[in-house]
Write an enzyme that holds these catalytic residues in place. Structure first.
Site, mmCIF file in Angstrom:
data_model
loop_
_atom_site.group_PDB
_atom_site.id
_atom_site.type_symbol
_atom_site.label_atom_id
_atom_site.label_comp_id
_atom_site.label_asym_id
_atom_site.label_seq_id
_atom_site.Cartn_x
_atom_site.Cartn_y
_atom_site.Cartn_z
ATOM 1 N N LYS A 43 0.834 -1.210 0.000
ATOM 2 C CA LYS A 43 0.000 0.000 0.000
ATOM 3 C C LYS A 43 0.866 1.255 0.000
ATOM 4 O O LYS A 43 0.630 2.185 -0.767
ATOM 5 C CB LYS A 43 -0.914 0.015 1.234
ATOM 6 C CG LYS A 43 -1.937 -1.101 1.272
ATOM 7 C CD LYS A 43 -2.847 -0.978 2.486
ATOM 8 C CE LYS A 43 -2.128 -1.107 3.818
ATOM 9 N NZ LYS A 43 -1.457 -2.400 4.031
ATOM 10 N N THR A 44 1.840 1.263 0.898
ATOM 11 C CA THR A 44 2.696 2.443 0.977
ATOM 12 C C THR A 44 3.470 2.612 -0.321
ATOM 13 O O THR A 44 3.694 3.727 -0.794
ATOM 14 C CB THR A 44 3.643 2.337 2.194
ATOM 15 O OG1 THR A 44 2.847 2.172 3.364
ATOM 16 C CG2 THR A 44 4.504 3.575 2.347
ATOM 17 N N ASP A 226 -1.822 7.792 3.754
ATOM 18 C CA ASP A 226 -1.436 6.438 4.165
ATOM 19 C C ASP A 226 -2.059 6.136 5.527
ATOM 20 O O ASP A 226 -2.418 7.051 6.264
ATOM 21 C CB ASP A 226 0.104 6.363 4.250
ATOM 22 C CG ASP A 226 0.613 4.916 4.204
ATOM 23 O OD1 ASP A 226 -0.223 3.988 4.130
ATOM 24 O OD2 ASP A 226 1.843 4.721 4.228
ATOM 25 N N GLU A 227 -2.180 4.861 5.868
ATOM 26 C CA GLU A 227 -2.712 4.448 7.186
ATOM 27 C C GLU A 227 -4.059 5.102 7.455
ATOM 28 O O GLU A 227 -4.320 5.599 8.561
ATOM 29 C CB GLU A 227 -1.719 4.817 8.300
ATOM 30 C CG GLU A 227 -0.299 4.343 8.080
ATOM 31 C CD GLU A 227 -0.087 2.892 8.499
ATOM 32 O OE1 GLU A 227 -1.058 2.232 8.925
ATOM 33 O OE2 GLU A 227 1.045 2.412 8.365
ATOM 34 N N GLN A 257 -5.538 -3.157 10.861
ATOM 35 C CA GLN A 257 -4.421 -2.539 11.562
ATOM 36 C C GLN A 257 -4.817 -1.248 12.269
ATOM 37 O O GLN A 257 -3.972 -0.411 12.562
ATOM 38 C CB GLN A 257 -3.272 -2.261 10.594
ATOM 39 C CG GLN A 257 -2.642 -3.529 10.034
ATOM 40 C CD GLN A 257 -1.426 -3.211 9.165
ATOM 41 O OE1 GLN A 257 -0.407 -2.777 9.654
ATOM 42 N NE2 GLN A 257 -1.572 -3.432 7.870
ATOM 43 N N ARG A 632 5.121 -7.342 11.073
ATOM 44 C CA ARG A 632 6.343 -6.549 10.864
ATOM 45 C C ARG A 632 7.491 -7.449 10.425
ATOM 46 O O ARG A 632 8.485 -6.987 9.868
ATOM 47 C CB ARG A 632 6.778 -5.814 12.152
ATOM 48 C CG ARG A 632 5.826 -4.769 12.706
ATOM 49 C CD ARG A 632 5.359 -3.810 11.669
ATOM 50 N NE ARG A 632 4.061 -4.228 11.163
ATOM 51 C CZ ARG A 632 3.543 -3.788 10.017
ATOM 52 N NH1 ARG A 632 4.203 -2.940 9.268
ATOM 53 N NH2 ARG A 632 2.364 -4.224 9.603
HETATM 54 P P1 ATP Z 1 1.711 -2.110 6.005
HETATM 55 O O1 ATP Z 1 0.280 -2.532 6.017
HETATM 56 O O2 ATP Z 1 2.500 -2.847 7.028
HETATM 57 O O3 ATP Z 1 1.873 -0.638 6.042
HETATM 58 P P2 ATP Z 1 2.062 -1.975 3.152
HETATM 59 O O4 ATP Z 1 0.846 -2.561 2.564
HETATM 60 O O5 ATP Z 1 2.171 -0.513 3.197
HETATM 61 O O6 ATP Z 1 2.310 -2.616 4.593
HETATM 62 P P3 ATP Z 1 4.605 -1.849 1.872
HETATM 63 O O7 ATP Z 1 5.379 -1.433 3.051
HETATM 64 O O8 ATP Z 1 4.299 -0.861 0.824
HETATM 65 O O9 ATP Z 1 3.285 -2.588 2.351
HETATM 66 O O10 ATP Z 1 5.313 -3.074 1.170
HETATM 67 C C1 ATP Z 1 5.805 -4.186 1.904
HETATM 68 C C2 ATP Z 1 7.097 -4.664 1.292
HETATM 69 O O11 ATP Z 1 6.854 -5.246 0.029
HETATM 70 C C3 ATP Z 1 8.077 -3.544 1.039
HETATM 71 O O12 ATP Z 1 9.381 -4.011 1.288
HETATM 72 C C4 ATP Z 1 7.882 -3.229 -0.445
HETATM 73 O O13 ATP Z 1 9.043 -2.677 -1.008
HETATM 74 C C5 ATP Z 1 7.580 -4.602 -1.003
HETATM 75 N N1 ATP Z 1 6.742 -4.585 -2.210
HETATM 76 C C6 ATP Z 1 5.561 -3.973 -2.349
HETATM 77 N N2 ATP Z 1 5.035 -4.215 -3.574
HETATM 78 C C7 ATP Z 1 5.923 -4.996 -4.227
HETATM 79 C C8 ATP Z 1 5.957 -5.592 -5.534
HETATM 80 N N3 ATP Z 1 4.978 -5.440 -6.411
HETATM 81 N N4 ATP Z 1 7.034 -6.337 -5.839
HETATM 82 C C9 ATP Z 1 8.023 -6.523 -4.951
HETATM 83 N N5 ATP Z 1 8.055 -5.999 -3.732
HETATM 84 C C10 ATP Z 1 7.016 -5.241 -3.355
HETATM 85 MG MG MG Z 2 2.321 0.844 4.788
#
Ligand code: ATP
Ligand code: MG
Length: 694
Positions: A43-44, A226-227, A257, A632
């Site tokens: 997402k981030t 975000d969040e 979350q 995490r």
């Molecule tokens: P959270 O809910 O904990 O905030 P999130 O959904 O924001 O998590 P991110 O932090 O954006 O998730 O991504 C998690 C990990 O996966 C990061 O290391 C990111 O670089 C990697 N990632 C995200 N999308 C891809 C992708 N399409 N291919 C490879 N790696 C990815």
């Molecule tokens: Mg995130």
């Protein structure tokens, strides 16, 4: 703007490392967009990529794009990510910040429209607390925190004192509503705002002032959040008002979350988005790129026990991974030692770095013993979510004097210094002084000297004020203030001398020993000495005046919060502060009933149905916190719990957290850590050395 996509520059191209759903979220610009997905699903990453897309491909100017996150750390990480994607020139003016920092920016620019003088002050929680304490006339800490909490919730729900008074039912709430009214009046008189106001006032201003609203809506052409699950009513209003009817925004979040309900955040904001914006584009992400399957499965099993707002599936193709380990410990010291040893050994075995490890815990008070254990083994660590040296009350107390010496206009510093230690200057006096200063548009310090004040205050109120102001003026003079203003004055005395005299003159040590028991008073006094010692060294080494020092401290404080370079150190963090972050190896400490879930105390006596409902809601929030903790971890996860834990000099028998059972780990579940428990420290070191030789 899609046609330009072929002419990508040398830097990383947009869409690289994105799955189709993520790409869709990045490219979608036909209206509001909501990305709803579980932990680690990228997402981030969607947000950072979308910022790059807007700036690089769609002709958005940096100053027209705003991205909001939850913590300063998250904002910093996002900023770094964007820097690697977008040319500096293109990102000029881009705002990536927390809601609070955006609020400060808006308030600075709109101070007049908000009825504030441009040098309005921002009170921190401590400053706010002492105002409430004065109004409530009590030293009952629990009661004070409670009232401050309710006022904050009211503010975040956009309730005015009148609304609060109308809604208050219990005698406690009625009293709190009264305090809220006086508190608001006091702040207005001081020309001061608190943290909640930083978002509340801009939101109210946008709602009521069309000119301001139009200006900001023209400025913020695209907003990313975000969040989103942790926004409160006030933040939601701000998002709505900033984006207006064009509704050009992308929000990303995960209802599983949501861990800030206690601060007024409401998951309903997620559901509300889909009703307030019926045409909103809803995108779900299902692949987790963070964790190995075992970790993800455990997380999914836990969160399954909560009622669902939106249905989500999450999978990972990063392999099964190592078993998750659960250790039962005899006590918290043993738990801490065991974690420190395991981290040390694991770093060696895996040829990893310290910064690949994180130790997470539910409550701040758990950190002290963990820190000691790490220090014993000379393991470097950093702490987030805890208190930094410069946030300590005693350090801030002394610094408030220095701030005031350097800047007459620093009204919060004036209030803090004038009332700490107590010298007979009460809230009522300060309120009159604040009103007078506001009407004259001058600082509190300047107002004290004016004759106009004499008709407003009785001599017994005015005298201590004047004595205090004279003391500050004298110190300013000695520090070289006269020289700076061009009048002929003696050259500045060395900062060290002034500093010592100041701390002595205000009798701060005595203040500490009057206020606290011997031991904590000593610790606090030690911190003051550490601060003054450090300042004196700085002053001598770099030949700084007291005024230089004050600026230097402000800078250091910012830097310390900024953590420019990531050091190679184990990360210690509360679960709350770990949100959005990821670490290869995670140690989750104190996974036991009463701590995680943390059950707090039940104040809702009388209505058992309501109490039960409260408990159920609380467990659900704690379960989400557990989910955040588990997710995490990227590659390995270790949990521990203590059979006994010391609270207030009492040894309490503890049970493993229900969440361990819920993870569905099967037989490997409980790994008794008796082997290391039975060893004395010497044996343990030997074992560690043996491990390191392996
Ligand atoms: P959270 O809910 O904990 O905030 P999130 O959904 O924001 O998590 P991110 O932090 O954006 O998730 O991504 C998690 C990990 O996966 C990061 O290391 C990111 O670089 C990697 N990632 C995200 N999308 C891809 C992708 N399409 N291919 C490879 N790696 C990815
Ligand atoms: Mg995130």
């Amino acid at each position: 703007c899609m046609t330009t996509q072929l002419k990508m520059s040398a830097s990383e191209s947009i869409g690289q490392g994105m799955n189709p759903a993520q790409k869709e979220a990045v490219l979608y610009l036909d209206g509001p967009c909501l990305v709803l997905a579980g932990a680690g699903s990228g997402k981030t990453r969607v947000i950072t990529q979308k910022i790059a897309y807007l700036l690089r491909e769609c002709g958005y100017m940096g100053r027209n794009v705003v991205a909001l996150t939850f913590t300063n750390k998250a904002a910093r990480e996002m900023d770094e990510r964007v820097k690697t994607l977008v040319d500096r020139k293109l990102s000029k003016g881009l705002i990536i910040s927390t809601f609070h920092s955006l609020g400060v920016k808006m308030l600075r620019e709109e101070a007049r429209n908000a009825g504030l003088k441009p040098t309005f002050s921002i009170l921190d929680a401590d400053d706010a607390m002492s105002i409430i304490q004065e109004l409530l006339a009590t030293t009952d800490k629990a009661r004070l925190r409670h009232v401050q909490g309710i006022i904050s919730l009211w503010k975040n729900a956009l309730l005015e004192p009148d609304d609060a008074a109308r809604e208050a039912v219990t005698p406690g709430d009625v009293e709190a509503a009264n305090i809220y009214r006086s508190y608001a009046a006091t702040l207005a008189a001081y020309q001061a705002v608190d943290f909640d106001d930083l978002i509340r006032i801009p939101a109210l201003l946008l709602a009521s002032n069309e000119e301001v609203r139009t200006r900001w809506q023209n400025r913020v052409r695209y907003l990313l959040v975000d969040e989103y699950q942790d926004t409160n009513v006030c933040q939601y209003r701000l998002v709505q008002l900033l984006t207006g009817s064009r509704a050009m925004f992308t929000a990303v979040g995960d209802d599983d979350q949501a861990i800030y309900a206690w601060r007024g955040a409401t998951i309903e904001n997620l559901a509300k988005l889909t009703t307030d914006y019926p045409n909103i584009k809803l995108i779900k992400l299902e692949q987790n790129y963070r964790s190995v399957q075992r970790i993800l499965a455990a997380a999914n099993q836990v969160i399954e026990k909560n009622p669902k707002l939106f249905d989500k599936k999450l999978w990972s193709d990063l392999g099964v991974g190592e078993p998750i380990l659960v250790s039962a410990m005899d006590g918290e010291e043993q738990e801490a030692e065991s974690i420190a040893m395991k981290v040390s050994a694991s770093r060696f075995e895996r040829q990893a770095q310290w910064k690949d490890f994180a130790i997470l815990y539910r409550s701040n008070h758990q950190s002290r013993i963990l820190e000691q254990a790490l220090r014993n083994l000379k393991i470097p660590y950093t702490i987030s979510g805890g208190q930094s040296f410069f946030d300590k009350t005693e350090v801030r107390d002394v610094l408030s004097y220095l701030r005031l010496l350097a800047n007459d206009d620093d009204d919060p510093a004036f209030i803090r210094a004038a009332t700490t230690p107590k010298r007979g200057i009460g809230q009522a006096t300060l309120q009159v002084l604040g009103q007078y200063a506001a009407s004259r548009e001058i600082s509190l310090l300047a107002a004290v000297a004016e004759t106009g004040l004499e008709s407003l205050l009785a001599p017994r109120q005015l005298d201590p004020l004047r004595t205090f102001a004279e003391f500050i003026r004298r110190m300013q003079w000695r520090a070289g203030r006269g020289a700076a203003s061009g009048k002929d004055a003696a050259p500045a005395e060395p900062a060290g001398v002034i500093l010592d005299d100041l701390v002595e003159a205000i009798q701060y040590e005595r203040h500490l020993f009057e206020l606290f028991e011997e031991r904590p008073a000593q610790t606090r006094w030690q911190n003051v000495l550490e601060l003054t010692g450090w300042l004196k060294r700085k002053a001598e080494e770099d030949n700084m005046t007291l005024f230089d020092l004050v600026q230097h401290v402000a800078l250091v404080t910012m830097l310390e919060r900024g953590e420019e370079e990531e050091p190679d150190a184990v990360k210690m963090s509360t679960l709350h502060a770990s949100k959005g972050l990821e670490y290869p190896h995670v140690y989750l400490a104190g996974v036991e009933e009463g701590l995680l879930p943390h059950l707090g105390k039940d104040d809702e006596v009388g209505d058992p149905a309501r109490a039960a409902e409260n408990l159920a809601t609380r467990i659900q929030e704690e379960r989400r916190l557990m989910y955040v903790g588990i997710t995490r971890a990227q590659r390995s996860l270790n949990l521990s719990w203590c059979k006994r834990r010391r609270r207030a000099r009492e040894d309490l028998v503890r049970e493993p957290s229900r969440f361990i059972e819920e993870m569905g780990l099967g037989d490997v579940r409980v790994q008794e850590d008796e082997a290391t428990a039975a060893m004395n420290p010497k044996e343990r070191m030997a074992m560690l050395k043996a491990l390191l030789k392996k």
